[in-house]
Design an enzyme around this catalytic site. Structure first.
Site, PDB file in Angstrom:
ATOM      1  CB  SER A 146       4.879  -5.704  -7.358  1.00  0.00           C
ATOM      2  OG  SER A 146       3.700  -5.975  -8.068  1.00  0.00           O
ATOM      3  CE1 TYR A 159       1.738  -2.464  -3.328  1.00  0.00           C
ATOM      4  CE2 TYR A 159       1.347  -2.917  -5.641  1.00  0.00           C
ATOM      5  CZ  TYR A 159       1.757  -3.337  -4.396  1.00  0.00           C
ATOM      6  OH  TYR A 159       2.196  -4.629  -4.218  1.00  0.00           O
ATOM      7  CE  LYS A 163       5.363  -3.276  -3.277  1.00  0.00           C
ATOM      8  NZ  LYS A 163       5.997  -4.216  -2.359  1.00  0.00           N
TER       9      LYS A 163
END
Ligand SMILES: NC(=O)C1=CN([C@@H]2O[C@H](COP(=O)(O)OP(=O)(O)OC[C@H]3O[C@@H](n4cnc5c(N)ncnc54)[C@H](O)[C@@H]3O)[C@@H](O)[C@H]2O)C=CC1
Ligand SMILES: C[C@H](O)[C@@H]1OC(=O)[C@H](O)[C@@H]1O
Length: 256
Positions: A146, A159, A163
């Site tokens: 990401s 999160y 990534k």
């Protein structure tokens, strides 16, 4: 066709980016393994994708399994070999992003996010790489990382490290697996409208803000990410490894 005669596994392929990637890989001639969560909704969606793929003459099977389970990668690889005889491309896509503030982050939300997005992925990549090494003809591994590997998010503290971890895993695996001809790269999507951010982007102000920050003037769609994944999977990218490809409509470079 860019992926003729290749077997491609895509995790989290029941919907969103994974579904678009699996469909495009099949359109490009690949035999596809549709990884999904194993829930009834996931299974139903996987079967509907198989029907879509069969309708244009492609081949696909589905395999259910929790991406957080370290054994799921082995299961996907075994099913691919049994059905199609090989694994040539592995796309690690399954992921979750339950938006939550940092100071009161519940441990279970943190651990579920890390286990689903990164820990399970590590062992799935390992399983795919061992199969590719044993086949002796190289392969391609692509992580759906990401833009969040490079920049933060106040509601994404659990999160963004996953990534960044996937991005880093591809860099290290490019070194570890280069001598086997196995290429490892990541795609870094910006904001792509899917179920993962449906609730977050239901806030019209947030939707307008994210759109206005994107130089191409719109949020991404799953199909916008499928093409770059196919490219990295294909022999067109035969000298590309350890790379990361932003697929973000220009969002990352838009300081002012
Ligand atoms: N939509 C976006 O703006 C962006 C998404 N990404 C990444 O793209 C990937 C795909 O997400 P989207 O298509 O956007 O969302 P989505 O929610 O539509 O798809 C996520 C997929 O992962 C699967 N999945 C989730 N937990 C699982 C588990 N425990 N076991 C097996 N499968 C599981 C879901 O069933 C679904 O197929 C994720 O890794 C996400 O982090 C990266 C950057 C931006
Ligand atoms: C879920 C988010 O909207 C999405 O996921 C990411 O990786 C980026 O942070 C996007 O904004």
């Amino acid at each position: 066709m860019l992926l003729a005669d290749k077997t491609v596994i895509v995790t989290g392929a029941s919907r969103g980016i994974g579904r678009a990637a699996a469909r495009e890989c099949a359109r490009q001639g690949a035999r596809v393994v549709i990884g999904h969560s194993g829930s009834s909704q996931g299974t139903e969606a996987a079967y509907s994708l198989i029907e879509e793929i069969k309708a244009f003459g492609g081949q696909a099977i589905e395999v259910g399994g929790d991406a957080a389970d370290p054994d799921t990668g082995d299961k996907l690889v075994a099913a691919a070999v049994q059905a199609f005889g090989s694994v040539d491309v592995f796309v690690n896509n399954a992921g979750i992003c339950p938006f939550h503030s940092f100071l009161d982050m519940p441990r279970e939300v943190y651990l579920k996010t890390i286990n689903t997005n990164l820990n399970g992925a590590y062992f799935a990549v390992q399983a795919a790489a061992n199969q590719m090494k044993n086949q002796g003809r190289g392969g391609a591994i692509i992580a759906v990382s990401s833009i969040s590997a490079l920049v933060g998010g106040g509601m994404q503290t659990h999160y963004t490290p996953t990534k960044a971890g996937l991005h880093s895993l591809m860099q290290s695996c490019a070194i570890a697996l280069g001598s086997y001809g196995i290429r490892c790269n990541s795609v870094l999507p910006g904001t792509i409208a899917t179920d993962i951010n449906k609730d977050d982007l239901a806030d019209e102000e947030k939707l307008a803000y994210m759109t206005s920050r994107t130089p191409l003037g719109r949020l991404g769609e799953p199909d916008d990410v499928a093409g770059p994944i196919v490219f990295l999977a294909s022999d067109m990218a035969r000298y590309v490894t350890g790379a990361s490809l932003l697929v973000d409509g220009g969002l990352f470079v838009n300081l002012q």
